[in-house]
Design a protein around this motif. Sequence first.
Motif, mmCIF file in Angstrom:
data_model
loop_
_atom_site.group_PDB
_atom_site.id
_atom_site.type_symbol
_atom_site.label_atom_id
_atom_site.label_comp_id
_atom_site.label_asym_id
_atom_site.label_seq_id
_atom_site.Cartn_x
_atom_site.Cartn_y
_atom_site.Cartn_z
ATOM 1 N N ILE A 124 -50.993 -6.362 -17.377
ATOM 2 C CA ILE A 124 -49.722 -5.959 -17.993
ATOM 3 C C ILE A 124 -48.574 -6.824 -17.468
ATOM 4 O O ILE A 124 -47.706 -7.247 -18.237
ATOM 5 N N LYS A 125 -48.578 -7.125 -16.185
ATOM 6 C CA LYS A 125 -47.543 -8.003 -15.616
ATOM 7 C C LYS A 125 -47.593 -9.388 -16.254
ATOM 8 O O LYS A 125 -46.555 -9.982 -16.566
ATOM 9 N N LYS A 126 -48.796 -9.918 -16.460
ATOM 10 C CA LYS A 126 -48.937 -11.232 -17.086
ATOM 11 C C LYS A 126 -48.472 -11.197 -18.538
ATOM 12 O O LYS A 126 -47.815 -12.131 -19.013
ATOM 13 N N ILE A 127 -48.793 -10.117 -19.231
ATOM 14 C CA ILE A 127 -48.355 -9.968 -20.617
ATOM 15 C C ILE A 127 -46.829 -9.937 -20.672
ATOM 16 O O ILE A 127 -46.217 -10.613 -21.503
ATOM 17 N N ASP A 128 -46.222 -9.157 -19.785
ATOM 18 C CA ASP A 128 -44.754 -9.065 -19.750
ATOM 19 C C ASP A 128 -44.129 -10.434 -19.459
ATOM 20 O O ASP A 128 -43.121 -10.812 -20.076
ATOM 21 N N LYS A 129 -44.715 -11.173 -18.544
ATOM 22 C CA LYS A 129 -44.181 -12.497 -18.200
ATOM 23 C C LYS A 129 -44.321 -13.450 -19.389
ATOM 24 O O LYS A 129 -43.379 -14.189 -19.715
ATOM 25 N N ALA A 130 -45.469 -13.433 -20.052
ATOM 26 C CA ALA A 130 -45.665 -14.293 -21.223
ATOM 27 C C ALA A 130 -44.674 -13.926 -22.334
ATOM 28 O O ALA A 130 -44.124 -14.808 -23.005
ATOM 29 N N TYR A 131 -44.450 -12.635 -22.510
ATOM 30 C CA TYR A 131 -43.490 -12.158 -23.507
ATOM 31 C C TYR A 131 -42.093 -12.712 -23.203
ATOM 32 O O TYR A 131 -41.418 -13.229 -24.095
ATOM 33 N N ASP A 132 -41.688 -12.615 -21.943
ATOM 34 C CA ASP A 132 -40.372 -13.127 -21.535
ATOM 35 C C ASP A 132 -40.271 -14.636 -21.758
ATOM 36 O O ASP A 132 -39.232 -15.137 -22.211
ATOM 37 N N ILE A 133 -41.335 -15.350 -21.453
ATOM 38 C CA ILE A 133 -41.349 -16.807 -21.684
ATOM 39 C C ILE A 133 -41.201 -17.098 -23.170
ATOM 40 O O ILE A 133 -40.451 -17.993 -23.557
ATOM 41 N N ILE A 167 -52.624 -0.083 -22.036
ATOM 42 C CA ILE A 167 -51.963 1.124 -21.517
ATOM 43 C C ILE A 167 -52.656 2.389 -22.025
ATOM 44 O O ILE A 167 -52.884 3.332 -21.263
ATOM 45 N N GLU A 168 -52.997 2.389 -23.307
ATOM 46 C CA GLU A 168 -53.602 3.580 -23.914
ATOM 47 C C GLU A 168 -55.112 3.637 -23.697
ATOM 48 O O GLU A 168 -55.761 4.578 -24.160
ATOM 49 N N ASP A 169 -55.658 2.642 -23.011
ATOM 50 C CA ASP A 169 -57.106 2.550 -22.783
ATOM 51 C C ASP A 169 -57.868 2.651 -24.113
ATOM 52 O O ASP A 169 -58.846 3.375 -24.243
ATOM 53 N N ASP A 170 -57.361 1.895 -25.073
ATOM 54 C CA ASP A 170 -57.937 1.864 -26.420
ATOM 55 C C ASP A 170 -58.449 0.446 -26.700
ATOM 56 O O ASP A 170 -58.021 -0.204 -27.652
ATOM 57 N N LEU A 171 -59.347 -0.012 -25.844
ATOM 58 C CA LEU A 171 -59.818 -1.389 -25.919
ATOM 59 C C LEU A 171 -60.995 -1.525 -26.869
ATOM 60 O O LEU A 171 -61.891 -0.673 -26.878
#
Length: 97
Positions: free
Chosen positions: A6-15, A51-55
């Motif tokens: 999730i942290k990596k996703i957030d960082k990529a989103y910000d980039i 987040i929803e554990d819906d993988l």
Amino acid sequence: MKSELIKKIDKAYDICLAEINKRKNGIDGESSIQQLEVIIPELINIKKKVIEDDLPLAENRYLESFAMAFTVWGWNMNEPTELFVLLTEINNDYRSI
């Protein structure tokens, strides 16, 4: 593992948002606005699934935008950008969680 993803996703989103702003201000980069606009919704969708554990099944977990960057968009693999590196990590982490 999920919190790191999730942290990596957030960082990529910000980039992506920062890169869109650069393109809108005439600053060139490896990715276009159109490419970045493909990545953003996918990141949001994957974050929601984590987040929803819906993988989906592991064999169906991959980033389409990573595949496109690698095969279609012609991003430089010899000198990868921070975004490309993050997409690679997110793609790998998403498959393995």
